[in-house]
Design an enzyme around this catalytic site. Structure first.
Site, mmCIF file in Angstrom:
data_model
loop_
_atom_site.group_PDB
_atom_site.id
_atom_site.type_symbol
_atom_site.label_atom_id
_atom_site.label_comp_id
_atom_site.label_asym_id
_atom_site.label_seq_id
_atom_site.Cartn_x
_atom_site.Cartn_y
_atom_site.Cartn_z
ATOM 1 N N GLY A 49 1.082 4.807 5.974
ATOM 2 C CA GLY A 49 0.163 3.483 6.163
ATOM 3 C C GLY A 49 1.424 2.917 5.363
ATOM 4 O O GLY A 49 2.086 3.035 4.400
ATOM 5 N N GLN A 54 4.205 -5.002 0.963
ATOM 6 C CA GLN A 54 5.347 -4.305 0.702
ATOM 7 C C GLN A 54 6.638 -3.916 1.387
ATOM 8 O O GLN A 54 7.692 -3.348 0.950
ATOM 9 C CB GLN A 54 4.693 -2.912 0.929
ATOM 10 C CG GLN A 54 3.309 -1.669 0.180
ATOM 11 C CD GLN A 54 3.679 -0.439 0.989
ATOM 12 O OE1 GLN A 54 2.361 -0.406 1.999
ATOM 13 N NE2 GLN A 54 3.889 0.257 0.292
ATOM 14 N N CYS A 92 2.861 6.864 -2.465
ATOM 15 C CA CYS A 92 2.772 5.234 -2.264
ATOM 16 C C CYS A 92 4.479 4.639 -1.774
ATOM 17 O O CYS A 92 5.400 5.871 -2.555
ATOM 18 C CB CYS A 92 2.662 4.544 -2.866
ATOM 19 S SG CYS A 92 1.893 2.314 -2.582
ATOM 20 N N LEU A 93 4.863 4.573 -0.865
ATOM 21 C CA LEU A 93 6.051 3.791 -0.522
ATOM 22 C C LEU A 93 7.356 3.254 -0.953
ATOM 23 O O LEU A 93 8.254 3.245 -1.199
ATOM 24 C CB LEU A 93 5.830 3.329 1.252
ATOM 25 C CG LEU A 93 6.453 4.745 2.074
ATOM 26 C CD1 LEU A 93 6.475 4.023 3.541
ATOM 27 C CD2 LEU A 93 7.423 5.785 2.113
ATOM 28 N N HIS A 134 -6.516 2.393 0.592
ATOM 29 C CA HIS A 134 -5.128 2.196 -0.037
ATOM 30 C C HIS A 134 -4.637 1.213 0.589
ATOM 31 O O HIS A 134 -3.575 0.225 -0.485
ATOM 32 C CB HIS A 134 -4.608 3.638 0.369
ATOM 33 C CG HIS A 134 -3.304 3.492 -0.804
ATOM 34 N ND1 HIS A 134 -2.890 4.708 -1.416
ATOM 35 C CD2 HIS A 134 -1.934 2.935 -0.075
ATOM 36 C CE1 HIS A 134 -1.424 3.819 -1.824
ATOM 37 N NE2 HIS A 134 -0.377 3.207 -1.165
ATOM 38 N N GLU A 135 -4.364 0.859 1.544
ATOM 39 C CA GLU A 135 -3.373 -0.537 2.147
ATOM 40 C C GLU A 135 -4.606 -1.650 2.044
ATOM 41 O O GLU A 135 -3.590 -2.277 1.831
ATOM 42 C CB GLU A 135 -3.264 0.251 3.805
ATOM 43 C CG GLU A 135 -2.352 0.843 4.032
ATOM 44 C CD GLU A 135 -1.459 1.319 3.131
ATOM 45 O OE1 GLU A 135 -0.922 0.489 2.545
ATOM 46 O OE2 GLU A 135 -1.145 2.746 3.380
ATOM 47 N N HIS A 138 -3.820 -3.582 -1.420
ATOM 48 C CA HIS A 138 -2.396 -4.169 -1.479
ATOM 49 C C HIS A 138 -2.547 -5.452 -0.971
ATOM 50 O O HIS A 138 -2.252 -5.748 -1.430
ATOM 51 C CB HIS A 138 -1.548 -2.966 -0.601
ATOM 52 C CG HIS A 138 -0.782 -1.723 -0.649
ATOM 53 N ND1 HIS A 138 0.637 -1.664 -2.054
ATOM 54 C CD2 HIS A 138 -1.144 -0.662 -0.323
ATOM 55 C CE1 HIS A 138 0.779 -0.794 -2.298
ATOM 56 N NE2 HIS A 138 0.389 -0.206 -0.997
HETATM 57 ZN ZN ZN Z 1 1.067 2.597 -0.927
#
Ligand code: ZN
Length: 158
Positions: A49, A54, A92-93, A134-135, A138
């Site tokens: 995701g 991000q 997480c990226l 999660h997304e 963000h």
């Molecule tokens: Zn993340």
């Protein structure tokens, strides 16, 4: 098609509240290239995701990887949450070496707008429900480490 630069924690972009995408932005197609680039970036980085903040875009847009492929969700909102919640590991990226267990609703309903401008809702459970939660976090400047327990930092290069 460029791979977008992913901002890493701590970076103030990750803590902003992202703005709603406007009707005109959806209609004039200005997000189309952003979505293509975000999908490509997510796959290039082996993510499941990716949220627009991000990649330094403060807009309510997320990409999630589903069994049917990448799905772009504009202005996503959770409209139904299961009473049941479960803990599971997340990464997480934007925090490349950090992992931790986060409690999430087991199943959710999410309403969103497609890149074509259609209103849609999906029901998701398990991993997909977790990714969507999660997304969407963000978009509100929340990172999984804010909610996680058993946080580990893996600094080895595997
Ligand atoms: Zn993340």
């Amino acid at each position: 098609m460029p791979i977008l630069k992913i901002v890493l924690n701590p970076n103030p972009s990750l803590r902003e509240i992202a703005a709603e995408v406007s009707q005109s932005e959806i209609k004039n197609g200005s997000l189309k290239q952003t979505i293509v680039d975000m999908v490509e970036t997510m796959f290039a980085k082996d993510g499941v995701g990716l949220a627009a903040p991000q990649v330094s875009i403060a807009k309510r847009l997320i990409i999630v990887n589903t069994k049917q492929g990448a799905l772009a969700m504009i202005n996503p909102t959770l409209s139904k949450l299961s009473f049941g919640q479960e803990w599971d590991e997340e990464g997480c990226l934007s925090l490349p070496h950090t992992f931790g267990k986060v409690k999430r609703h087991k199943s959710i309903r999410c309403e969103f707008i497609t890149e074509q401008g259609d209103k849609k809702k999906i029901e998701a459970k398990g991993l997909l429900a977790r990714i969507i939660q999660h997304e969407i976090d963000h978009l509100d400047g929340i990172l999984f480490i804010d909610k996680a327990k058993d946080i580990t930092e893996n600094t080895y290069n595997l």
